[in-house]
Design a protein around this motif. Structure first.
Motif, PDB file in Angstrom:
ATOM      1  N   GLN A 181       0.825  -1.208   0.000  1.00 49.44           N
ATOM      2  CA  GLN A 181       0.000   0.000   0.000  1.00 49.44           C
ATOM      3  C   GLN A 181       0.855   1.252   0.000  1.00 49.44           C
ATOM      4  OE1 GLN A 181      -2.681  -0.615   3.355  1.00 49.44           O
ATOM      5  NE2 GLN A 181      -4.262  -1.381   1.970  1.00 49.44           N
ATOM      6  N   SER A 182       1.952   1.209   0.734  1.00 55.82           N
ATOM      7  CA  SER A 182       2.860   2.362   0.756  1.00 55.82           C
ATOM      8  C   SER A 182       3.497   2.587  -0.613  1.00 55.82           C
ATOM      9  CB  SER A 182       3.944   2.137   1.810  1.00 55.82           C
ATOM     10  OG  SER A 182       4.881   3.184   1.808  1.00 55.82           O
ATOM     11  N   ALA A 183       3.918   1.516  -1.281  1.00 52.50           N
ATOM     12  CA  ALA A 183       4.542   1.646  -2.599  1.00 52.50           C
ATOM     13  C   ALA A 183       3.537   2.130  -3.636  1.00 52.50           C
ATOM     14  CB  ALA A 183       5.149   0.305  -3.013  1.00 52.50           C
ATOM     15  N   VAL A 184       2.310   1.621  -3.583  1.00 56.86           N
ATOM     16  CA  VAL A 184       1.272   2.075  -4.523  1.00 56.86           C
ATOM     17  C   VAL A 184       0.962   3.545  -4.284  1.00 56.86           C
ATOM     18  CG1 VAL A 184      -1.147   1.846  -5.164  1.00 56.86           C
ATOM     19  CG2 VAL A 184       0.271  -0.198  -4.902  1.00 56.86           C
ATOM     20  N   GLN A 185       0.825   3.916  -3.026  1.00 61.65           N
ATOM     21  CA  GLN A 185       0.502   5.309  -2.732  1.00 61.65           C
ATOM     22  C   GLN A 185       1.609   6.255  -3.193  1.00 61.65           C
ATOM     23  OE1 GLN A 185      -2.608   6.140  -1.430  1.00 61.65           O
ATOM     24  NE2 GLN A 185      -1.932   8.123  -2.227  1.00 61.65           N
ATOM     25  N   ALA A 186       2.860   5.819  -3.047  1.00 60.22           N
ATOM     26  CA  ALA A 186       3.983   6.637  -3.520  1.00 60.22           C
ATOM     27  C   ALA A 186       3.908   6.830  -5.029  1.00 60.22           C
ATOM     28  CB  ALA A 186       5.304   5.986  -3.121  1.00 60.22           C
ATOM     29  N   LEU A 187       3.538   5.790  -5.752  1.00 60.91           N
ATOM     30  CA  LEU A 187       3.384   5.882  -7.209  1.00 60.91           C
ATOM     31  C   LEU A 187       2.261   6.857  -7.566  1.00 60.91           C
ATOM     32  CD1 LEU A 187       3.676   5.001 -10.173  1.00 60.91           C
ATOM     33  CD2 LEU A 187       2.231   3.015  -9.616  1.00 60.91           C
ATOM     34  N   LEU A 188       1.114   6.704  -6.935  1.00 57.89           N
ATOM     35  CA  LEU A 188      -0.022   7.571  -7.255  1.00 57.89           C
ATOM     36  C   LEU A 188       0.304   9.022  -6.943  1.00 57.89           C
ATOM     37  CD1 LEU A 188      -2.984   5.368  -5.888  1.00 57.89           C
ATOM     38  CD2 LEU A 188      -1.995   5.409  -8.188  1.00 57.89           C
ATOM     39  N   ASP A 189       0.932   9.255  -5.790  1.00 61.18           N
ATOM     40  CA  ASP A 189       1.276  10.628  -5.400  1.00 61.18           C
ATOM     41  C   ASP A 189       2.304  11.228  -6.358  1.00 61.18           C
ATOM     42  OD1 ASP A 189      -0.444  10.438  -3.255  1.00 61.18           O
ATOM     43  OD2 ASP A 189       1.142  10.004  -1.793  1.00 61.18           O
ATOM     44  N   ALA A 190       3.246  10.407  -6.806  1.00 60.04           N
ATOM     45  CA  ALA A 190       4.306  10.908  -7.693  1.00 60.04           C
ATOM     46  C   ALA A 190       3.747  11.344  -9.040  1.00 60.04           C
ATOM     47  CB  ALA A 190       5.376   9.832  -7.892  1.00 60.04           C
ATOM     48  N   LEU A 191       2.761  10.609  -9.567  1.00 63.41           N
ATOM     49  CA  LEU A 191       2.254  10.900 -10.915  1.00 63.41           C
ATOM     50  C   LEU A 191       1.081  11.882 -10.931  1.00 63.41           C
ATOM     51  CD1 LEU A 191       2.271   7.480 -12.831  1.00 63.41           C
ATOM     52  CD2 LEU A 191       3.601   9.530 -13.353  1.00 63.41           C
ATOM     53  N   ARG A 192       0.386  11.995  -9.810  1.00 65.67           N
ATOM     54  CA  ARG A 192      -0.843  12.784  -9.805  1.00 65.67           C
ATOM     55  C   ARG A 192      -0.567  14.230 -10.243  1.00 65.67           C
ATOM     56  NH1 ARG A 192      -2.397  11.400  -5.281  1.00 65.67           N
ATOM     57  NH2 ARG A 192      -3.867   9.758  -5.948  1.00 65.67           N
ATOM     58  N   GLY A 193      -1.303  14.673 -11.245  1.00 66.60           N
ATOM     59  CA  GLY A 193      -1.195  16.046 -11.727  1.00 66.60           C
ATOM     60  C   GLY A 193      -0.155  16.254 -12.811  1.00 66.60           C
ATOM     61  N   HIS A 194       0.724  15.273 -13.027  1.00 68.17           N
ATOM     62  CA  HIS A 194       1.719  15.398 -14.089  1.00 68.17           C
ATOM     63  C   HIS A 194       1.090  15.068 -15.442  1.00 68.17           C
ATOM     64  CE1 HIS A 194       5.521  16.087 -11.912  1.00 68.17           C
ATOM     65  NE2 HIS A 194       4.957  15.364 -10.943  1.00 68.17           N
ATOM     66  N   SER A 195       1.623  15.690 -16.475  1.00 69.31           N
ATOM     67  CA  SER A 195       1.187  15.397 -17.836  1.00 69.31           C
ATOM     68  C   SER A 195       2.139  14.377 -18.447  1.00 69.31           C
ATOM     69  CB  SER A 195       1.176  16.682 -18.673  1.00 69.31           C
ATOM     70  OG  SER A 195       0.812  16.403 -20.000  1.00 69.31           O
ATOM     71  N   VAL A 196       1.585  13.241 -18.874  1.00 67.23           N
ATOM     72  CA  VAL A 196       2.406  12.196 -19.486  1.00 67.23           C
ATOM     73  C   VAL A 196       2.409  12.406 -20.995  1.00 67.23           C
ATOM     74  CG1 VAL A 196       2.667   9.717 -19.852  1.00 67.23           C
ATOM     75  CG2 VAL A 196       1.815  10.577 -17.650  1.00 67.23           C
ATOM     76  N   PRO A 197       3.573  12.623 -21.599  1.00 64.21           N
ATOM     77  CA  PRO A 197       3.622  12.808 -23.056  1.00 64.21           C
ATOM     78  C   PRO A 197       3.053  11.585 -23.788  1.00 64.21           C
ATOM     79  CG  PRO A 197       5.726  13.401 -22.041  1.00 64.21           C
ATOM     80  CD  PRO A 197       4.916  12.728 -20.983  1.00 64.21           C
ATOM     81  N   LEU A 198       2.384  11.810 -24.881  1.00 61.80           N
ATOM     82  CA  LEU A 198       1.770  10.723 -25.627  1.00 61.80           C
ATOM     83  C   LEU A 198       2.764   9.626 -26.006  1.00 61.80           C
ATOM     84  CD1 LEU A 198      -0.726   9.545 -27.008  1.00 61.80           C
ATOM     85  CD2 LEU A 198      -0.193  10.959 -29.014  1.00 61.80           C
ATOM     86  N   PRO A 199       3.971   9.961 -26.488  1.00 62.35           N
ATOM     87  CA  PRO A 199       4.905   8.873 -26.840  1.00 62.35           C
ATOM     88  C   PRO A 199       5.267   7.990 -25.644  1.00 62.35           C
ATOM     89  CG  PRO A 199       5.607  10.951 -27.815  1.00 62.35           C
ATOM     90  CD  PRO A 199       4.504  11.285 -26.846  1.00 62.35           C
ATOM     91  N   LEU A 200       5.331   8.569 -24.445  1.00 63.22           N
ATOM     92  CA  LEU A 200       5.655   7.783 -23.265  1.00 63.22           C
ATOM     93  C   LEU A 200       4.476   6.873 -22.881  1.00 63.22           C
ATOM     94  CD1 LEU A 200       7.642   7.123 -21.044  1.00 63.22           C
ATOM     95  CD2 LEU A 200       6.835   9.132 -19.765  1.00 63.22           C
ATOM     96  N   MET A 201       3.264   7.378 -23.050  1.00 67.92           N
ATOM     97  CA  MET A 201       2.092   6.536 -22.802  1.00 67.92           C
ATOM     98  C   MET A 201       2.036   5.413 -23.837  1.00 67.92           C
ATOM     99  SD  MET A 201      -0.372   6.382 -20.515  1.00 67.92           S
ATOM    100  CE  MET A 201      -0.956   7.978 -19.923  1.00 67.92           C
ATOM    101  N   TRP A 202       2.338   5.743 -25.076  1.00 63.89           N
ATOM    102  CA  TRP A 202       2.381   4.709 -26.119  1.00 63.89           C
ATOM    103  C   TRP A 202       3.399   3.613 -25.767  1.00 63.89           C
ATOM    104  CZ3 TRP A 202       2.544   8.092 -31.197  1.00 63.89           C
ATOM    105  CH2 TRP A 202       1.219   8.430 -31.554  1.00 63.89           C
ATOM    106  N   GLN A 203       4.494   4.012 -25.152  1.00 60.32           N
ATOM    107  CA  GLN A 203       5.552   3.060 -24.841  1.00 60.32           C
ATOM    108  C   GLN A 203       5.100   2.026 -23.807  1.00 60.32           C
ATOM    109  OE1 GLN A 203       8.610   2.611 -26.155  1.00 60.32           O
ATOM    110  NE2 GLN A 203       8.947   0.874 -24.764  1.00 60.32           N
ATOM    111  N   HIS A 204       4.414   2.465 -22.761  1.00 63.97           N
ATOM    112  CA  HIS A 204       4.151   1.578 -21.629  1.00 63.97           C
ATOM    113  C   HIS A 204       2.681   1.176 -21.453  1.00 63.97           C
ATOM    114  CE1 HIS A 204       8.260   1.934 -20.400  1.00 63.97           C
ATOM    115  NE2 HIS A 204       8.179   3.240 -20.202  1.00 63.97           N
ATOM    116  N   LEU A 205       1.743   1.984 -21.924  1.00 66.55           N
ATOM    117  CA  LEU A 205       0.318   1.643 -21.804  1.00 66.55           C
ATOM    118  C   LEU A 205      -0.422   2.275 -22.976  1.00 66.55           C
ATOM    119  CD1 LEU A 205      -1.566   0.072 -19.907  1.00 66.55           C
ATOM    120  CD2 LEU A 205      -2.034   2.208 -18.695  1.00 66.55           C
ATOM    121  N   PRO A 206      -0.158   1.777 -24.194  1.00 62.25           N
ATOM    122  CA  PRO A 206      -0.665   2.456 -25.389  1.00 62.25           C
ATOM    123  C   PRO A 206      -2.186   2.542 -25.454  1.00 62.25           C
ATOM    124  CG  PRO A 206       0.281   0.301 -25.930  1.00 62.25           C
ATOM    125  CD  PRO A 206       0.688   0.610 -24.533  1.00 62.25           C
TER     126      PRO A 206
END
Length: 425
Positions: A364-389
């Motif tokens: 739960q701590s590791a998941v929460q760290a991931l969610l907190d780290a990404l929340r509000g950031h803009s993921v560039p389309l090519p990076l989304m295509w790379q890992h979760l197209p």
């Protein structure tokens, strides 16, 4: 109006089959996805807990039936899902969690568990007393199984009556795949023999009548059988209608009853639709939903690793690997191979035994760290295509990572919904 369990047999036997998806998971994000999907579609949201997962002593989740129901309705309120769409079920309710004890002690615990499930408002009860207890054969015959099931049904009936609750609907039968899938690679799985299905039903009917459970018998709506579907650690066996045709023919003589299909995970829309058409309108799914949740979590872990210099290199994956190595009890008996093969299976097996670890503080701590780290950031389309197209719609704008996770689970639920609603077309 949402489909009711009592609609399933009449719909099938009248040539207008329709189904209900049974979500077998206690993960809050999976449940949120199911409840949101129900809100958006108006479909029945059937959520089931198992005897090992939730029972009067807490189960491995630490939740009693009252606790589990409260969590579901709390999440439903969060998602805006009307309570009248929700149906709670108890799966494999019987002595299984206590089978290491003598039968009288194991059944005494099972009696308390069934009473707790009914008192908490669970309206679908799978009576499963097929397993032997201390000193008994591993599997009991139909007569002994039915006698114990009748004892549990009596408790359920009396509990509902005492609390002025609607009497439950019952599922009987025990021929199910191994919990969580098979441990080895599979090629074919034989459907239940038609005569075995007939005998299971006939013996239960006789024993229930002998025990004065005629009214309960009218609410036995389904029989668990093996339709010939399964998944192992690395592959799936898809439904083949031609192989199950003799089993399906049994339903012609049982207008009140349909079949319940366990372990329909990873089948895909076409086989699921065929199952509903053939009289298996209750489609149970569990590991697939937490598998795709893990898939999305690991994709976000990779995205954060590439996007955020201070996040680290796949810390969620690393934390889960360390956790499973430290506490191997939930996977060690089920995965086999070299160290490299075991490492892959721990994270990517279709049986998804990693799901038992998400509730630990470390996970739960590791998941929460991931969610907190990404929340509000803009993921560039090519990076989304790379890992979760497939999640490209979430690129290029402030990210709510929980929405990505719920969306991914919903993709699987939509396949089930399509099968349940499209079988008659």
């Amino acid at each position: 109006m949402p489909l009711a369990l009592t609609d399933l047999a009449p719909r099938y036997h009248s040539g207008q089959p329709a189904g209900i998806t049974s979500v077998c998971s206690a993960h809050p994000l999976v449940l949120r996805a199911a409840l949101r999907h129900g809100r958006d579609t108006g479909a029945t949201v059937l959520i089931e807990a198992t005897c090992n997962q939730v029972n009067h002593l807490g189960g491995y989740t630490g939740m009693t039936p009252v606790d589990f129901a409260a969590m579901v309705y709390r999440l439903a309120d969060h998602e805006g899902c009307p309570h009248d769409l929700i149906l709670l079920g108890g799966d494999h309710l019987g002595p299984n969690p206590w089978r290491h004890l003598p039968a009288d002690q194991a059944m005494a615990e099972a009696v308390q568990m069934v009473a707790a499930y009914v008192a908490a408002g669970f309206g679908k009860i799978h009576l499963d007393a097929s397993m032997g207890c201390e000193g008994e054969a591993e599997a009991l015959d139909d007569a002994a199984t039915a006698a114990r099931a009748a004892r549990l049904a009596r408790v359920a009936e009396d509990t509902a009556k005492a609390l002025d609750l609607p009497p439950p609907q019952y599922i009987i039968g025990t021929e199910v795949p191994p919990p969580g899938g098979a441990d080895h690679e599979l090629t074919t799985v034989a459907p239940t023999a038609p005569d075995a299905a007939r005998q299971t039903l006939a013996v239960h009917q006789r024993v229930f009548r002998e025990n004065g459970l005629d009214q309960a018998l009218t609410r036995v709506l389904g029989l668990v059988v093996q339709p010939g579907v399964e998944f192992g650690n690395k592959n799936t066996v898809l439904y083949r209608p031609e192989a199950a045709k003799d089993l399906v023919a049994v339903l012609a003589d049982t207008p009140q009853v349909i079949f319940e299909a366990h372990s329909t995970d990873y089948q895909g829309t076409t086989p699921l639709t065929q199952l509903v058409r053939d009289g298996f309108p209750i489609l149970k799914v569990g590991p697939e939903l937490t598998f795709v949740l893990r898939e999305a979590l690991y994709a976000l872990d990779l995205i954060a690793s590439d996007l955020l210099p201070d996040y680290g290199a796949r810390p969620l994956f690393t934390a889960m690997e360390a956790l499973m190595i430290k506490a191997p009890a939930n996977w060690a008996r089920h995965y086999h191979g070299s160290d490299a093969e075991l490492r892959v299976l721990r994270h990517y097996s279709l049986s998804d035994r990693i799901r038992y670890y998400w509730t630990t503080p470390e996970a739960q701590s590791a998941v929460q760290a991931l969610l907190d780290a990404l929340r509000g950031h803009s993921v560039p389309l090519p990076l989304m295509w790379q890992h979760l197209p497939s999640a490209a719609r979430f690129a290029g704008k402030p990210l709510d990572p929980e929405e990505v996770l719920i969306w991914r689970v919903t993709q699987s639920l939509q396949s089930y919904h399509a099968a349940c609603t499209g079988a008659a077309s």
